[in-house]
Design a protein around this motif. Structure first.
Motif, PDB file in Angstrom:
ATOM      1  N   PHE A  62       0.843  -1.186   0.050  1.00  0.00           N
ATOM      2  CA  PHE A  62       0.028  -0.002  -0.021  1.00  0.00           C
ATOM      3  C   PHE A  62       0.811   1.359   0.021  1.00  0.00           C
ATOM      4  N   ARG A  63       0.644   2.143  -0.973  1.00  0.00           N
ATOM      5  CA  ARG A  63       1.630   3.240  -1.067  1.00  0.00           C
ATOM      6  C   ARG A  63       0.364   4.454  -1.258  1.00  0.00           C
ATOM      7  N   ALA A  64       0.676   5.746  -0.406  1.00  0.00           N
ATOM      8  CA  ALA A  64      -0.161   6.760  -0.542  1.00  0.00           C
ATOM      9  C   ALA A  64       0.431   7.558  -1.428  1.00  0.00           C
TER      10      ALA A  64
ATOM     11  N   GLU B 102       0.747  10.269  -4.062  1.00  0.00           N
ATOM     12  CA  GLU B 102       0.035  11.551  -4.312  1.00  0.00           C
ATOM     13  C   GLU B 102      -0.479  11.689  -5.788  1.00  0.00           C
ATOM     14  N   HIS B 103       0.431  11.206  -6.687  1.00  0.00           N
ATOM     15  CA  HIS B 103       0.338  11.631  -8.325  1.00  0.00           C
ATOM     16  C   HIS B 103      -0.751  10.518  -8.725  1.00  0.00           C
ATOM     17  N   ASN B 104      -1.286  10.969  -9.707  1.00  0.00           N
ATOM     18  CA  ASN B 104      -2.243  10.095 -10.567  1.00  0.00           C
ATOM     19  C   ASN B 104      -1.367   9.910 -11.786  1.00  0.00           C
ATOM     20  N   THR B 105      -0.782   8.731 -11.928  1.00  0.00           N
ATOM     21  CA  THR B 105      -0.024   8.471 -13.142  1.00  0.00           C
ATOM     22  C   THR B 105      -0.418   7.141 -13.696  1.00  0.00           C
ATOM     23  N   ARG B 106      -0.041   6.823 -15.018  1.00  0.00           N
ATOM     24  CA  ARG B 106      -0.496   5.613 -15.586  1.00  0.00           C
ATOM     25  C   ARG B 106       0.168   4.338 -15.019  1.00  0.00           C
ATOM     26  N   ARG B 107       1.446   4.523 -14.250  1.00  0.00           N
ATOM     27  CA  ARG B 107       2.027   3.226 -13.716  1.00  0.00           C
ATOM     28  C   ARG B 107       2.289   3.484 -12.121  1.00  0.00           C
ATOM     29  N   HIS B 108       1.258   3.991 -11.423  1.00  0.00           N
ATOM     30  CA  HIS B 108       1.439   3.969  -9.959  1.00  0.00           C
ATOM     31  C   HIS B 108      -0.257   3.692  -9.405  1.00  0.00           C
ATOM     32  N   LEU B 109      -0.057   2.670  -8.602  1.00  0.00           N
ATOM     33  CA  LEU B 109      -1.323   2.423  -7.975  1.00  0.00           C
ATOM     34  C   LEU B 109      -1.218   2.578  -6.452  1.00  0.00           C
TER      35      LEU B 109
ATOM     36  N   GLU C 230      21.786  12.155  -8.652  1.00  0.00           N
ATOM     37  CA  GLU C 230      20.433  12.383  -8.449  1.00  0.00           C
ATOM     38  C   GLU C 230      19.573  10.800  -9.029  1.00  0.00           C
ATOM     39  N   ASP C 231      18.346  10.905  -8.735  1.00  0.00           N
ATOM     40  CA  ASP C 231      17.512   9.738  -9.066  1.00  0.00           C
ATOM     41  C   ASP C 231      17.058  10.197 -10.629  1.00  0.00           C
ATOM     42  N   PHE C 232      16.920   9.381 -11.468  1.00  0.00           N
ATOM     43  CA  PHE C 232      16.476   9.455 -12.749  1.00  0.00           C
ATOM     44  C   PHE C 232      15.121  10.167 -13.023  1.00  0.00           C
ATOM     45  N   SER C 233      14.828  11.528 -13.499  1.00  0.00           N
ATOM     46  CA  SER C 233      13.668  12.269 -13.628  1.00  0.00           C
ATOM     47  C   SER C 233      12.842  11.280 -14.805  1.00  0.00           C
ATOM     48  N   ARG C 234      11.541  11.794 -14.778  1.00  0.00           N
ATOM     49  CA  ARG C 234      10.967  11.033 -15.992  1.00  0.00           C
ATOM     50  C   ARG C 234      11.408  11.246 -17.160  1.00  0.00           C
ATOM     51  N   ALA C 235      11.937  12.612 -17.606  1.00  0.00           N
ATOM     52  CA  ALA C 235      12.411  12.631 -18.971  1.00  0.00           C
ATOM     53  C   ALA C 235      13.567  11.781 -19.039  1.00  0.00           C
ATOM     54  N   ALA C 236      14.441  11.596 -18.064  1.00  0.00           N
ATOM     55  CA  ALA C 236      15.773  10.914 -18.138  1.00  0.00           C
ATOM     56  C   ALA C 236      15.573   9.342 -18.317  1.00  0.00           C
ATOM     57  N   GLU C 237      14.495   9.084 -17.669  1.00  0.00           N
ATOM     58  CA  GLU C 237      14.128   7.690 -17.774  1.00  0.00           C
ATOM     59  C   GLU C 237      13.300   7.226 -19.301  1.00  0.00           C
ATOM     60  N   LYS C 238      12.723   8.366 -20.032  1.00  0.00           N
ATOM     61  CA  LYS C 238      12.412   8.361 -21.050  1.00  0.00           C
ATOM     62  C   LYS C 238      13.413   8.187 -22.042  1.00  0.00           C
TER      63      LYS C 238
ATOM     64  N   LEU D  20      10.272   1.864 -18.015  1.00  0.00           N
ATOM     65  CA  LEU D  20       9.660   1.506 -16.888  1.00  0.00           C
ATOM     66  C   LEU D  20      10.286   0.773 -15.785  1.00  0.00           C
ATOM     67  N   GLU D  21      10.338   1.259 -14.516  1.00  0.00           N
ATOM     68  CA  GLU D  21      10.912   0.346 -13.491  1.00  0.00           C
ATOM     69  C   GLU D  21      10.146  -0.760 -13.397  1.00  0.00           C
ATOM     70  N   ILE D  22      10.480  -2.073 -13.224  1.00  0.00           N
ATOM     71  CA  ILE D  22       9.646  -3.246 -13.007  1.00  0.00           C
ATOM     72  C   ILE D  22      10.164  -3.563 -11.573  1.00  0.00           C
TER      73      ILE D  22
ATOM     74  N   GLU E 189       1.653  -5.676 -11.037  1.00  0.00           N
ATOM     75  CA  GLU E 189       1.204  -5.008 -12.239  1.00  0.00           C
ATOM     76  C   GLU E 189       2.020  -4.357 -13.271  1.00  0.00           C
ATOM     77  N   ARG E 190       2.929  -3.958 -12.695  1.00  0.00           N
ATOM     78  CA  ARG E 190       4.089  -3.327 -13.625  1.00  0.00           C
ATOM     79  C   ARG E 190       4.413  -4.338 -14.564  1.00  0.00           C
ATOM     80  N   PHE E 191       4.560  -5.338 -14.007  1.00  0.00           N
ATOM     81  CA  PHE E 191       5.248  -6.559 -14.921  1.00  0.00           C
ATOM     82  C   PHE E 191       3.984  -6.989 -16.011  1.00  0.00           C
TER      83      PHE E 191
HETATM   84  P1  ATP Z   1       9.638   3.157  -6.975  1.00  0.00           P
HETATM   85  O1  ATP Z   1       8.882   4.576  -6.398  1.00  0.00           O
HETATM   86  O2  ATP Z   1       8.993   1.811  -6.445  1.00  0.00           O
HETATM   87  O3  ATP Z   1      11.290   3.372  -6.623  1.00  0.00           O
HETATM   88  P2  ATP Z   1       8.927   4.216  -9.408  1.00  0.00           P
HETATM   89  O4  ATP Z   1       9.217   3.711 -10.744  1.00  0.00           O
HETATM   90  O5  ATP Z   1       7.416   4.635  -9.029  1.00  0.00           O
HETATM   91  O6  ATP Z   1       9.230   3.054  -8.579  1.00  0.00           O
HETATM   92  P3  ATP Z   1       9.403   6.795  -8.479  1.00  0.00           P
HETATM   93  O7  ATP Z   1      10.439   7.088  -7.628  1.00  0.00           O
HETATM   94  O8  ATP Z   1       8.179   7.013  -7.917  1.00  0.00           O
HETATM   95  O9  ATP Z   1       9.833   5.444  -9.063  1.00  0.00           O
HETATM   96  O10 ATP Z   1       9.364   7.653 -10.092  1.00  0.00           O
HETATM   97  C1  ATP Z   1      10.455   7.705 -10.751  1.00  0.00           C
HETATM   98  C2  ATP Z   1      10.623   8.979 -11.398  1.00  0.00           C
HETATM   99  O11 ATP Z   1       9.542   9.242 -12.047  1.00  0.00           O
HETATM  100  C3  ATP Z   1      11.225  10.051 -10.188  1.00  0.00           C
HETATM  101  O12 ATP Z   1      12.232  10.734 -10.758  1.00  0.00           O
HETATM  102  C4  ATP Z   1      10.034  10.691  -9.998  1.00  0.00           C
HETATM  103  O13 ATP Z   1      10.397  11.936  -9.642  1.00  0.00           O
HETATM  104  C5  ATP Z   1       9.172  10.565 -11.395  1.00  0.00           C
HETATM  105  N1  ATP Z   1       7.898  10.758 -11.153  1.00  0.00           N
HETATM  106  C6  ATP Z   1       6.986   9.846 -10.242  1.00  0.00           C
HETATM  107  N2  ATP Z   1       5.728  10.232 -10.234  1.00  0.00           N
HETATM  108  C7  ATP Z   1       5.728  11.300 -11.175  1.00  0.00           C
HETATM  109  C8  ATP Z   1       4.646  12.163 -11.739  1.00  0.00           C
HETATM  110  N3  ATP Z   1       3.321  11.974 -11.262  1.00  0.00           N
HETATM  111  N4  ATP Z   1       4.924  12.958 -12.857  1.00  0.00           N
HETATM  112  C9  ATP Z   1       6.276  12.940 -13.151  1.00  0.00           C
HETATM  113  N5  ATP Z   1       7.187  12.214 -12.585  1.00  0.00           N
HETATM  114  C10 ATP Z   1       7.060  11.609 -11.687  1.00  0.00           C
END
Ligand code: ATP
Ligand code: AMO
Length: 432
Positions: free
Chosen positions: A213-215, A217-224, A302-310, A354-356, A405-407
């Motif tokens: 269970f994780r609270a 905050e964001h509504n994304t297509r890869r978080h529950l 730094e952790d990878f930003s969403r843009a960096a992950e892409k 996508l982090e699996i 679900e990610r898998f």
């Molecule tokens: P975990 O949290 O289990 O490590 P994750 O893939 O959900 O896995 P996060 O740290 O939540 O990893 O997110 C990965 C990256 O995506 C982070 O750099 C975070 O800032 C970014 N990110 C997370 N949620 C959002 C969002 N709603 N919009 C844009 N970027 C996001």
């Protein structure tokens, strides 16, 4: 009446046999002296043909009164017919309407009328009747079976650990607080502390498939907010051993689905690509260089930003590991590298962007662990018996957690993680 066959168990060779099928009225066509009913059950559909001249008056009248999604039972004769969809059809001797469905239907289970995901999730029980959605959840079930098989074949013991817990494991911000009689408690974010205690308990290799269970905050297509985590922990092992088990688990799922589930894969138009092991490994530092070379600014550490992950995902094919992370970016239980404590023995399994899964060799020394907890701004007192487990004989160990679900998103090529959960929980959704 007892059902004798699922729809997929009937063949043209059974010509003349009497059978009983049960299911839902997928569609119905009423022509003057002829009624066609497509009956749907879990395994597919079967065509029922009701010619006025060949059935009793009662059967014909009942057939005409059948409505879409009514639950029906049909006793009838198999008749081979090259013109019928499966090379045969059923001519009923008796039709029973077990339960009528109201009209109009709030959602069309025959997939002819498209609906947006919110409408579908609101009426999930109807949405789940759709053959494509059923295929996805059949694949999910087979995935979990395959994962269990690999664990059992490699000496892992399945365990269940508490989900009502007293402390955070993955950082304090994503916790759901609950009231536990007169105390504060939380819904478990990860079985992390418990699976490590199982190493102190001498179980050697454990796995758990259970809710986290994780609270978020964001509504994304890869978080529950509620997900199923596939977790494992193994003693006398390092992060490389853990990565080997992980890629083995993933590879075997692809092989098993390829071999056993062609029907579901076809229904979903999935062309499963079984990636050979070992999966490529890039270090965090190499990944940062790739990201920087593609024009996205990112500092080491730094952790990878969403843009960096892409951007990273665009440069990599399929599954790959990112290894040797900066210690600062990972939780307190991660073991730092002895020669260079700035980096640690953590890894992520990625599929493109996508982090699996995340995992690591763990810190098994009491003093280092307490230091790590303080460094994260947490109070070691909150970790009472977890910390004690490290005082009385804790073996070196490693493990990982993978979101089911990610898998499934990767296996079934879904853009939205909600497609891979029966009843998803997100920021807006707590029902059904
Ligand atoms: P975990 O949290 O289990 O490590 P994750 O893939 O959900 O896995 P996060 O740290 O939540 O990893 O997110 C990965 C990256 O995506 C982070 O750099 C975070 O800032 C970014 N990110 C997370 N949620 C959002 C969002 N709603 N919009 C844009 N970027 C996001
Ligand atoms: P982590 O926090 O990276 O690691 O989570 C592990 C995996 O769980 C899945 N996951 C999620 N899936 C959907 N929605 C979410 N909100 C969500 N959060 C996590 C992801 C992620 O990779 N204790 C460590 C694991 C370990 O080291 O053994 C942990 O929880 O697939």
């Amino acid at each position: 009446w007892r059902r004798t066959h699922f729809s997929n168990e009937i063949t043209p060779e059974m010509d003349g046999e009497e059978i009983i099928v049960m299911g839902w009225t997928h569609s119905i066509r009423k022509l003057g002296k002829l009624v066609f009913i497509i009956l749907r059950d879990r395994e597919g559909t079967v065509q029922i043909v009701v010619p006025k001249q060949k059935v009793s008056e009662e059967v014909f009248t009942t057939a005409k009164s059948v409505g879409r999604e009514d639950v029906i039972a049909i006793k009838g004769k198999v008749v081979a017919n090259e013109k019928a969809p499966a090379g045969f059809e059923i001519i009923p001797v008796e039709i029973r309407i077990l339960n009528k469905a109201e009209t109009p239907l709030p959602l069309d289970p025959s997939e002819k009328v498209p609906a947006d995901i919110d409408t579908r999730l609101d009426r999930r029980f109807l949405d789940l009747r759709r053959p494509k959605i059923q295929a996805l959840f059949r694949l999910r079930s087979e995935m979990l079976k395959s994962v269990r098989d690999t664990f059992y074949n490699n000496g892992f013991i399945e365990v269940n650990t508490p989900k009502l817990v007293a402390s955070a494991t993955e950082g304090g911000t994503e916790l759901f607080p609950i009231s536990y009689f007169d105390r504060e408690a939380f819904l478990g974010q990860s079985p992390q502390l418990y699976k490590q205690m199982m190493m102190a308990a001498g179980f050697d290799r454990v796995f758990e498939i259970g809710p986290i269970f994780r609270a978020e905050e964001h509504n994304t297509r890869r978080h529950l907010n509620e997900a199923i985590s596939i977790d494992c922990e193994m003693s006398f092992s390092d992060e490389k051993d853990a990565m080997n088990v992980l890629e083995n688990v993933v590879h075997n799922v692809f092989v098993d689905l390829y071999e056993n589930n062609q029907k579901e894969l076809r229904t979903l138009d999935i062309n499963l690509n079984v990636q050979e092991t070992p999966f490529p490994r890039v270090t965090y530092t190499e990944a940062v260089d790739i990201v920087n070379s593609k024009g996205i600014d990112m500092e080491w550490g730094e952790d990878f930003s969403r843009a960096a992950e892409k951007i990273l995902g665009d440069s990599m094919e399929g599954f790959y590991f990112i290894t040797e992370w900066p210690t600062e970016t990972r939780p307190f239980y991660t073991l730092p590298n002895q020669e260079n404590p700035k980096i640690c023995k953590a890894f992520d399994l990625m599929y493109k962007d996508l982090e699996i899964s995340s995992g690591a060799q763990r810190n098994h020394k009491y003093d280092l662990l307490v230091e790590g907890i303080k460094r994260m701004g947490l109070n070691p007192e909150g970790f009472g018996t977890y910390l004690e487990a490290f005082k009385y004989g804790m073996p070196p160990h490693a493990g990982w957690g993978m979101g089911a679900e990610r898998f499934m998103m990767i296996i079934t090529c879904q853009e939205n993680i909600r497609e891979c959960v029966l009843f998803p929980r997100d920021r807006q959704r707590l029902t059904p």
